[in-house]
Scaffold this motif. Structure first.
Motif, PDB file in Angstrom:
ATOM      1  N   THR A  28     -12.504 -18.814  -2.827  1.00  0.00           N
ATOM      2  CA  THR A  28     -13.154 -18.472  -2.202  1.00  0.00           C
ATOM      3  C   THR A  28     -13.205 -16.551  -2.418  1.00  0.00           C
ATOM      4  OG1 THR A  28     -13.416 -19.480  -0.931  1.00  0.00           O
ATOM      5  CG2 THR A  28     -15.029 -18.150  -0.929  1.00  0.00           C
ATOM      6  N   THR A  29     -14.768 -16.539  -3.205  1.00  0.00           N
ATOM      7  CA  THR A  29     -15.231 -13.918  -3.226  1.00  0.00           C
ATOM      8  C   THR A  29     -15.846 -14.232  -2.371  1.00  0.00           C
ATOM      9  OG1 THR A  29     -15.763 -14.892  -5.347  1.00  0.00           O
ATOM     10  CG2 THR A  29     -13.302 -14.375  -5.052  1.00  0.00           C
ATOM     11  N   THR A  30     -16.496 -13.026  -2.147  1.00  0.00           N
ATOM     12  CA  THR A  30     -17.534 -12.760  -1.211  1.00  0.00           C
ATOM     13  C   THR A  30     -17.394 -11.133  -2.072  1.00  0.00           C
ATOM     14  OG1 THR A  30     -16.868 -14.084   0.594  1.00  0.00           O
ATOM     15  CG2 THR A  30     -17.945 -11.686   0.746  1.00  0.00           C
ATOM     16  N   ILE A  31     -18.799 -11.026  -1.730  1.00  0.00           N
ATOM     17  CA  ILE A  31     -19.271  -9.783  -2.715  1.00  0.00           C
ATOM     18  C   ILE A  31     -19.688  -8.923  -0.884  1.00  0.00           C
ATOM     19  CG2 ILE A  31     -19.810  -7.606  -3.725  1.00  0.00           C
ATOM     20  CD1 ILE A  31     -20.504 -10.002  -5.948  1.00  0.00           C
ATOM     21  N   GLU A  32     -19.079  -8.286  -0.366  1.00  0.00           N
ATOM     22  CA  GLU A  32     -19.242  -7.880   0.469  1.00  0.00           C
ATOM     23  C   GLU A  32     -20.858  -6.302   0.878  1.00  0.00           C
ATOM     24  OE1 GLU A  32     -18.807  -8.571   4.209  1.00  0.00           O
ATOM     25  OE2 GLU A  32     -17.194 -10.172   3.285  1.00  0.00           O
ATOM     26  N   ALA A  33     -20.838  -5.859  -0.151  1.00  0.00           N
ATOM     27  CA  ALA A  33     -21.537  -4.264  -0.445  1.00  0.00           C
ATOM     28  C   ALA A  33     -21.557  -4.122  -2.132  1.00  0.00           C
ATOM     29  CB  ALA A  33     -20.951  -3.547   0.519  1.00  0.00           C
ATOM     30  N   PRO A  34     -22.694  -3.684  -2.672  1.00  0.00           N
ATOM     31  CA  PRO A  34     -22.155  -3.242  -4.186  1.00  0.00           C
ATOM     32  C   PRO A  34     -21.188  -2.708  -4.594  1.00  0.00           C
ATOM     33  CG  PRO A  34     -24.549  -2.513  -3.044  1.00  0.00           C
ATOM     34  CD  PRO A  34     -23.581  -3.056  -1.579  1.00  0.00           C
ATOM     35  N   ILE A  35     -20.568  -3.417  -5.460  1.00  0.00           N
ATOM     36  CA  ILE A  35     -19.237  -2.941  -6.091  1.00  0.00           C
ATOM     37  C   ILE A  35     -19.297  -1.850  -7.169  1.00  0.00           C
ATOM     38  CG2 ILE A  35     -17.066  -3.168  -7.679  1.00  0.00           C
ATOM     39  CD1 ILE A  35     -16.793  -5.629  -5.691  1.00  0.00           C
ATOM     40  N   SER A  36     -19.167  -0.672  -7.154  1.00  0.00           N
ATOM     41  CA  SER A  36     -18.789   0.270  -8.238  1.00  0.00           C
ATOM     42  C   SER A  36     -18.103  -0.054  -9.191  1.00  0.00           C
ATOM     43  CB  SER A  36     -18.889   2.047  -7.399  1.00  0.00           C
ATOM     44  OG  SER A  36     -18.318   2.398  -8.687  1.00  0.00           O
ATOM     45  N   LEU A  37     -18.658   0.584 -10.766  1.00  0.00           N
ATOM     46  CA  LEU A  37     -17.358  -0.515 -12.017  1.00  0.00           C
ATOM     47  C   LEU A  37     -17.028   1.108 -12.492  1.00  0.00           C
ATOM     48  CD1 LEU A  37     -19.955  -2.551 -13.594  1.00  0.00           C
ATOM     49  CD2 LEU A  37     -18.049  -3.028 -12.443  1.00  0.00           C
ATOM     50  N   ALA A  38     -16.290   2.379 -11.441  1.00  0.00           N
ATOM     51  CA  ALA A  38     -15.962   3.338 -11.445  1.00  0.00           C
ATOM     52  C   ALA A  38     -14.202   3.188 -11.392  1.00  0.00           C
ATOM     53  CB  ALA A  38     -17.417   4.200 -10.726  1.00  0.00           C
ATOM     54  N   TYR A  39     -14.686   2.432 -10.339  1.00  0.00           N
ATOM     55  CA  TYR A  39     -13.502   2.392  -9.527  1.00  0.00           C
ATOM     56  C   TYR A  39     -12.769   2.308 -10.803  1.00  0.00           C
ATOM     57  CZ  TYR A  39     -15.482   1.028  -5.460  1.00  0.00           C
ATOM     58  OH  TYR A  39     -16.766   0.553  -4.101  1.00  0.00           O
ATOM     59  N   LYS A  40     -11.187   3.206 -10.366  1.00  0.00           N
ATOM     60  CA  LYS A  40     -10.053   3.409 -11.483  1.00  0.00           C
ATOM     61  C   LYS A  40      -9.194   3.849 -10.447  1.00  0.00           C
ATOM     62  CE  LYS A  40     -12.687   4.130 -15.144  1.00  0.00           C
ATOM     63  NZ  LYS A  40     -13.144   3.147 -15.335  1.00  0.00           N
ATOM     64  N   THR A  41      -7.971   4.150  -9.502  1.00  0.00           N
ATOM     65  CA  THR A  41      -6.537   3.465  -8.660  1.00  0.00           C
ATOM     66  C   THR A  41      -7.354   2.932  -7.745  1.00  0.00           C
ATOM     67  OG1 THR A  41      -8.039   5.728  -7.165  1.00  0.00           O
ATOM     68  CG2 THR A  41      -6.806   5.495  -9.338  1.00  0.00           C
ATOM     69  N   TYR A  42      -6.723   1.571  -6.844  1.00  0.00           N
ATOM     70  CA  TYR A  42      -5.910   2.036  -5.771  1.00  0.00           C
ATOM     71  C   TYR A  42      -5.066   1.885  -4.815  1.00  0.00           C
ATOM     72  CZ  TYR A  42      -2.756  -1.770  -7.709  1.00  0.00           C
ATOM     73  OH  TYR A  42      -1.497  -2.128  -8.754  1.00  0.00           O
ATOM     74  N   GLN A  43      -4.789   1.665  -3.041  1.00  0.00           N
ATOM     75  CA  GLN A  43      -3.434   2.277  -3.127  1.00  0.00           C
ATOM     76  C   GLN A  43      -3.534   0.542  -1.778  1.00  0.00           C
ATOM     77  OE1 GLN A  43      -3.924   5.678  -0.354  1.00  0.00           O
ATOM     78  NE2 GLN A  43      -2.214   5.427   0.877  1.00  0.00           N
ATOM     79  N   TRP A  44      -2.041  -0.016  -1.780  1.00  0.00           N
ATOM     80  CA  TRP A  44      -1.743  -0.810  -0.554  1.00  0.00           C
ATOM     81  C   TRP A  44      -2.083   0.104   1.010  1.00  0.00           C
ATOM     82  CZ3 TRP A  44      -1.545  -5.877  -1.621  1.00  0.00           C
ATOM     83  CH2 TRP A  44      -1.960  -5.999  -2.912  1.00  0.00           C
ATOM     84  N   VAL A  45      -2.775  -0.739   1.715  1.00  0.00           N
ATOM     85  CA  VAL A  45      -2.844  -0.660   2.523  1.00  0.00           C
ATOM     86  C   VAL A  45      -2.216  -2.056   3.727  1.00  0.00           C
ATOM     87  CG1 VAL A  45      -4.045   1.713   2.694  1.00  0.00           C
ATOM     88  CG2 VAL A  45      -5.041  -1.001   3.100  1.00  0.00           C
ATOM     89  N   GLU A  46      -1.756  -1.600   5.042  1.00  0.00           N
ATOM     90  CA  GLU A  46      -1.366  -3.170   5.704  1.00  0.00           C
ATOM     91  C   GLU A  46      -2.870  -3.016   6.271  1.00  0.00           C
ATOM     92  OE1 GLU A  46       2.050  -3.260   7.969  1.00  0.00           O
ATOM     93  OE2 GLU A  46       3.277  -2.741   6.053  1.00  0.00           O
ATOM     94  N   ILE A  47      -3.162  -4.429   6.660  1.00  0.00           N
ATOM     95  CA  ILE A  47      -4.471  -4.501   7.605  1.00  0.00           C
ATOM     96  C   ILE A  47      -4.370  -4.684   9.074  1.00  0.00           C
ATOM     97  CG2 ILE A  47      -6.338  -6.202   8.360  1.00  0.00           C
ATOM     98  CD1 ILE A  47      -5.831  -6.626   5.083  1.00  0.00           C
ATOM     99  N   PRO A  48      -4.456  -4.125   9.685  1.00  0.00           N
ATOM    100  CA  PRO A  48      -3.708  -4.133  11.522  1.00  0.00           C
ATOM    101  C   PRO A  48      -4.297  -5.500  11.706  1.00  0.00           C
ATOM    102  CG  PRO A  48      -5.556  -2.390  11.164  1.00  0.00           C
ATOM    103  CD  PRO A  48      -5.522  -2.953  10.282  1.00  0.00           C
ATOM    104  N   GLY A  49      -3.171  -5.594  12.522  1.00  0.00           N
ATOM    105  CA  GLY A  49      -2.618  -7.600  12.743  1.00  0.00           C
ATOM    106  C   GLY A  49      -2.986  -9.088  11.754  1.00  0.00           C
ATOM    107  N   GLY A  50      -2.357  -7.953  10.302  1.00  0.00           N
ATOM    108  CA  GLY A  50      -2.691  -9.473   9.407  1.00  0.00           C
ATOM    109  C   GLY A  50      -0.979  -9.489   9.027  1.00  0.00           C
TER     110      GLY A  50
END
Length: 182
Positions: A28-50
């Motif tokens: 299942t995939t969900t688009i929660e808000a408009p996605i910018s195609l300008a995203y170039k970088t990402y950083q891992w984060v821990e989800i609280p309670g995950g």
């Protein structure tokens, strides 16, 4: 079985939600808000309670996700990222019941002669649920969520498990980034 309505996620403002059944796997995939195609970088984060099952599974999940994100033009950084990415894993043990019947006489339905018996067997099947979230750092907003549900074999060869994980990630990220409608 999981609900597929967008409102089954508390606080969801989903624009689109898609569930794709595959062999013993649900994506299942969900688009929660408009996605910018300008995203170039990402950083891992821990989800609280995950939940993170253990260090080896954590490394495998991150590696398989990073392979898919790299194919989509995203680069991992340690800070100042466009997107934060986090995940959660749940392993449920579900019960399965198999029943079969035998008869040694003629007839069918409720009639006939002979002896009839029903036998059964129960088993426990581990089912893994993986949730991946992408957050827009600048807007401080969840922009994409994917989840995969699949039966897993915890006693299987780790290399086979990783190959299955790669298949799951390929299907999970198949619709990321979403196609722009014209």
């Amino acid at each position: 079985m999981r609900l597929t309505k967008a409102d089954d996620i508390p606080g969801s403002i989903a624009c689109a939600r898609r569930r794709v059944p595959t062999a013993r796997m649900f994506i299942t995939t969900t688009i929660e808000a408009p996605i910018s195609l300008a995203y170039k970088t990402y950083q891992w984060v821990e989800i609280p309670g995950g939940a993170v099952p253990d260090q080896l599974i954590d490394q495998a999940i991150r590696r398989a996700a990073e392979e898919q994100l790299a194919l989509r033009g995203l680069t991992r950084v340690e800070n100042n990222a466009d997107l934060y990415i986090g995940y959660q894993v749940v392993i449920n043990l579900e019960k399965s019941v198999s029943l079969w019947g035998t008869s040694d006489g003629p007839g069918w339905g409720g009639g006939g002669w002979g002896t009839r018996s029903v036998q059964g067997q129960t088993s426990t099947i581990p089912v893994g649920i993986l949730l991946m979230d992408l957050y827009d750092v600048g807007r401080k907003q969840l922009v994409w969520r994917g989840d995969a549900v699949k039966t897993i074999d915890l006693k299987q060869d780790p290399d086979k498990n990783y190959k299955n994980l790669q298949k799951v990630m390929t299907k999970l990220f198949k619709n990321y980034p979403p196609k722009v409608s014209k």
